[in-house]
Design a protein around this motif. Structure first.
Motif, short mmCIF file in Angstrom:
data_model
loop_
_atom_site.label_atom_id
_atom_site.label_comp_id
_atom_site.label_asym_id
_atom_site.label_seq_id
_atom_site.Cartn_x
_atom_site.Cartn_y
_atom_site.Cartn_z
N LEU A 1 0.69 -1.00 -0.26
CA LEU A 1 0.40 0.08 0.01
C LEU A 1 1.38 0.99 0.10
O LEU A 1 0.08 2.46 -0.29
CB LEU A 1 -1.11 -0.08 1.24
N ILE A 2 1.72 1.40 1.19
CA ILE A 2 3.13 2.03 0.78
C ILE A 2 3.47 2.78 -0.53
O ILE A 2 3.20 3.90 -1.21
CB ILE A 2 3.89 2.49 1.79
N ILE A 3 3.72 1.83 -1.24
CA ILE A 3 4.86 1.58 -2.90
C ILE A 3 3.23 2.16 -3.33
O ILE A 3 4.09 3.38 -4.76
CB ILE A 3 4.47 0.98 -3.19
N GLY B 1 2.91 -7.22 -11.13
CA GLY B 1 1.61 -6.81 -10.93
C GLY B 1 1.67 -5.47 -10.35
O GLY B 1 -0.05 -4.07 -10.42
N MET B 2 2.46 -5.02 -9.79
CA MET B 2 2.77 -3.55 -8.83
C MET B 2 2.51 -2.63 -9.54
O MET B 2 1.42 -1.53 -9.74
CB MET B 2 3.46 -4.12 -7.72
N GLY B 3 2.89 -2.92 -10.41
CA GLY B 3 3.02 -1.74 -11.81
C GLY B 3 2.41 -1.43 -12.27
O GLY B 3 1.44 -0.17 -12.66
N LEU B 4 0.86 -2.49 -12.67
CA LEU B 4 0.14 -2.24 -13.73
C LEU B 4 -0.95 -1.94 -12.25
O LEU B 4 -1.78 -1.14 -13.11
CB LEU B 4 -0.48 -3.32 -13.37
N ILE B 5 -0.79 -1.99 -11.27
CA ILE B 5 -2.19 -1.45 -10.28
C ILE B 5 -1.79 -0.58 -9.76
O ILE B 5 -3.19 0.42 -9.74
CB ILE B 5 -2.03 -2.53 -9.04
N SER B 6 -0.45 -0.27 -10.08
CA SER B 6 -0.32 1.38 -9.66
C SER B 6 -1.18 2.32 -11.16
O SER B 6 -1.51 3.77 -11.17
CB SER B 6 1.04 1.79 -9.39
N VAL C 1 -8.70 -2.86 -1.99
CA VAL C 1 -8.82 -4.30 -1.29
C VAL C 1 -8.27 -4.41 -2.51
O VAL C 1 -7.93 -6.56 -2.26
CB VAL C 1 -10.51 -4.05 -1.60
N LEU C 2 -7.91 -4.71 -3.75
CA LEU C 2 -7.01 -4.87 -4.53
C LEU C 2 -5.59 -5.20 -4.21
O LEU C 2 -4.85 -5.87 -4.98
CB LEU C 2 -7.25 -4.38 -5.86
N ILE C 3 -5.28 -4.33 -3.58
CA ILE C 3 -3.65 -4.55 -3.33
C ILE C 3 -3.80 -5.41 -2.08
O ILE C 3 -2.72 -6.67 -1.82
CB ILE C 3 -3.26 -3.27 -2.62
N ALA C 4 -4.47 -5.54 -1.14
CA ALA C 4 -5.02 -6.62 -0.33
C ALA C 4 -4.97 -8.12 -1.11
O ALA C 4 -4.29 -9.33 -0.34
CB ALA C 4 -6.27 -6.37 0.65
N ALA C 5 -5.83 -8.36 -1.53
CA ALA C 5 -5.54 -9.61 -2.54
C ALA C 5 -4.51 -9.83 -3.69
O ALA C 5 -4.38 -11.06 -2.90
CB ALA C 5 -7.14 -9.32 -3.28
N PHE C 6 -4.17 -9.20 -3.88
CA PHE C 6 -2.48 -9.15 -4.78
C PHE C 6 -1.55 -9.97 -3.98
O PHE C 6 -1.00 -10.20 -4.22
CB PHE C 6 -2.15 -8.20 -5.93
#
Length: 578
Positions: free
Chosen positions: A425-427, A478-483, A512-517
């Motif tokens: 989440l911080i990222i 994945g973190m890049g795509l969500i961001s 929620v998406l970050i938590a699930a991922f």
């Protein structure tokens, strides 16, 4: 019959680091890293991002860091080795993950010296406006002075490491005393309680509160707690002192920063609000606390703050220049980067690593021309490095269950995935324009690592354990795509700023998406962890071998300087040789 003379016992060839640091020394080591240039700017940028609700941002940031710190506290006491932050993923997932988190550690370390230089130049620009443009971007002359600062760090590292180590404690006292003194003076002389109600408590809503955590310097300011972990191998009583030092240093830091936020808001003149919170304006704003002191008639305090704005960031920049060179030295010792990074002078200084850090530090100024732009990158790189610890925590509870745990985190198997979610989440809140730059830096790092292996620039060839790190590329991409699909930029919510983020995922659904991922990645990593016996090979006897981080002063945070245990070689032999 002649009796042979008894043979005197010889000193051990690897006596290890001396365990001489007590609780106060450990707390002060972490506190010296927590109280850095963040206090000079954090209050201003947090107030601009969230208004009075910046106080909530500091609280959320503190809780997030404490969750991460508790995970580090168990690991640090359990494995009291130098450079533990980068070693934990190496133990759990092998060399591919170890190389990656070592590189993340290097990215974090190499950007700290430039951000400290930027802090000093911001304050100096109040009296030397030729250093920066109106948007706080460096002018050519300002960049020249930045080069001089960075060169000074290199020269001192070549010649004055012992002096730097001995003055670390004195510097920490100074760094803590000045902000505390500022709090007392501002609270006693100018306190406008009405400022807290201007435009309501949270003028930019929840998005502003969350964005402020990563982009205004809040997390950046609270980073550094792990320095006590890094010195676990030199602690007199790691079982008792490591957890106390880690948590204690955070609580002290939070108390100081929240008090600074309160007195900053309360001291603002009414004219500062003429254009709203987002555009707070007062004389000398480039050096916020010094400018504010001048505005309220405390010129003598402003003078002290201008001095501190050069002294304190310079001390931190010196130490992190050292740390950066030792991280790359450690990566080379493990066989991940070219062997030239191990070359040292007669004084034991890794000169090529130091010069490489200097050159890269100068390049960092170009895509991040302001302190606030750079702080988001440093925060993301730092937390990405920290994210490896919760992943390793869950694995090592299973891979190394019988090792004594001087501090055992209650409910650890619950808190470890929570800590991983918090890290991500911080990222994410740092914003898409920060993360794509971080992604580019990571790719460049992998090119360096791959090129070194392909061209055989290091005779040590580590066994990379690809299977146990299969989750890592999915995690990073994945973190890049969500961001990209999310709603945050480095300058605030994407709905009010433009950075390329699509804002397609609504606020709270993105959480929620970050938590699930995060949970998918966490349990995937647990499932493919190294076999227990291979983890035991990597861990060895956990006896620190001296010399892994030559010339590194206490509290430097060289988390990638990877020293080896007595029974462990720098590179695992291939399976047929084991």
């Amino acid at each position: 019959m002649r009796m042979s003379k008894p043979v005197a016992p010889t000193a051990p060839t690897n006596p290890g680091l001396k365990r001489e640091i007590g609780l106060i020394g450990l707390i002060w080591t972490s506190e010296g890293s927590i109280i850095g240039s963040g206090w000079l700017f954090g209050a201003l940028f947090a107030a601009q991002a969230a208004g009075t609700a910046a106080l909530i941002s500091w609280g959320i940031g503190a809780l997030a860091i404490i969750v991460l710190a508790f995970v580090h506290a168990e690991l640090g006491a359990m494995y009291p080795v130098a450079g533990g932050t980068a070693r934990f993923p190496h133990y759990a997932f092998g060399s591919a993950a170890g190389a990656s988190f070592g590189w993340f550690s290097w990215l974090q370390a190499v950007t700290v010296a430039p951000i400290e230089v930027m802090a000093s130049l911001n304050y100096l620009s109040v009296h030397a406006p030729w250093l920066q443009t109106g948007k706080n971007h460096l002018t050519p002359a300002g960049y020249g002075l930045a080069v001089a600062f960075m060169a000074f760090f290199v020269v001192v590292n070549f010649l004055g490491i012992k002096w730097l180590a001995h003055t670390n404690s004195v510097a920490t006292w100074w760094k803590v005393a000045v902000p505390v003194f500022t709090i007392i003076v501002l609270a006693a002389t100018t306190f406008h309680s009405g400022n807290f109600g201007y435009q309501g408590f949270a003028p930019f809503g929840a998005g502003g509160v969350l964005s402020a955590i990563s982009t205004s310097g809040i997390i950046f300011a609270l980073l550094g707690f792990e320095q006590a972990d890094q010195l676990a191998g030199e602690s007199r009583n790691p079982a008792r002192d490591i957890p106390r030092a880690v948590i204690g240093s955070i609580l002290i830091g939070v108390l100081v920063y929240v008090a600074l936020q309160v007195v900053f808001i309360a001291a603002l003149p009414h004219s500062a609000f003429a254009h709203g919170w987002a555009n707070l304006s007062f004389s000398g704003k480039a050096g916020p606390f010094a400018g504010l002191a001048t505005s309220v008639g405390l010129g003598w305090l402003a003078t002290l703050l201008y001095i501190d704005a050069v002294v304190s960031p310079s001390g931190t920049g010196l130490i992190y220049t050292t740390a950066t060179s030792r991280v790359s030295y450690g990566l080379s010792r493990n066989g991940y980067v070219p062997a030239v990074f191990e070359r040292t002078t007669k004084r034991g200084v890794p000169w090529f690593s130091l010069l490489f850090a200097f050159v890269v530090g100068l390049i960092v100024f170009l895509p991040f021309p302001t302190w606030q732009k750079l702080v988001g990158f440093v925060t993301s790189a730092s937390v990405l490095m920290y994210a490896g610890a919760p992943l390793a925590f869950g694995c090592l509870r299973k891979q190394d269950p019988d090792r004594p745990r001087p501090y055992r985190l209650p409910g650890g198997m619950f808190w470890a995935p929570v800590a991983f979610i918090v890290s991500n989440l911080i990222i994410y809140w740092a914003g898409w324009d920060t993360l794509w730059r971080l992604g580019l830096a990571i790719v460049l790092g992998y090119l360096l690592l791959g090129g070194s292996a392909l061209l055989k620039l290091n005779p040590k060839v580590p066994h990379m354990d690809w299977r146990s790190a299969q989750w890592l590329p999915v995690y990073l991409v994945g973190m890049g795509l969500i961001s990209w699909q999310g709603g945050f930029c480095s300058t605030g919510p994407a709905s009010s700023a433009s950075c390329g983020a699509t804002d397609a995922v609504p606020l709270w659904w993105d959480v929620v998406l970050i938590a699930a991922f995060s949970l998918v990645i966490y349990f995937w990593a647990q499932a493919v962890r190294l076999p227990d016996e291979e983890t035991q090979e990597y861990i060895g006897s956990v006896e620190v071998v001296p010399g892994g981080c030559p010339g590194l002063p206490p509290g430097s945070g060289a988390s990638g300087c990877q020293t080896f245990s007595k029974t462990q070689s720098p590179h695992r032999p291939p399976p047929e040789q084991r």
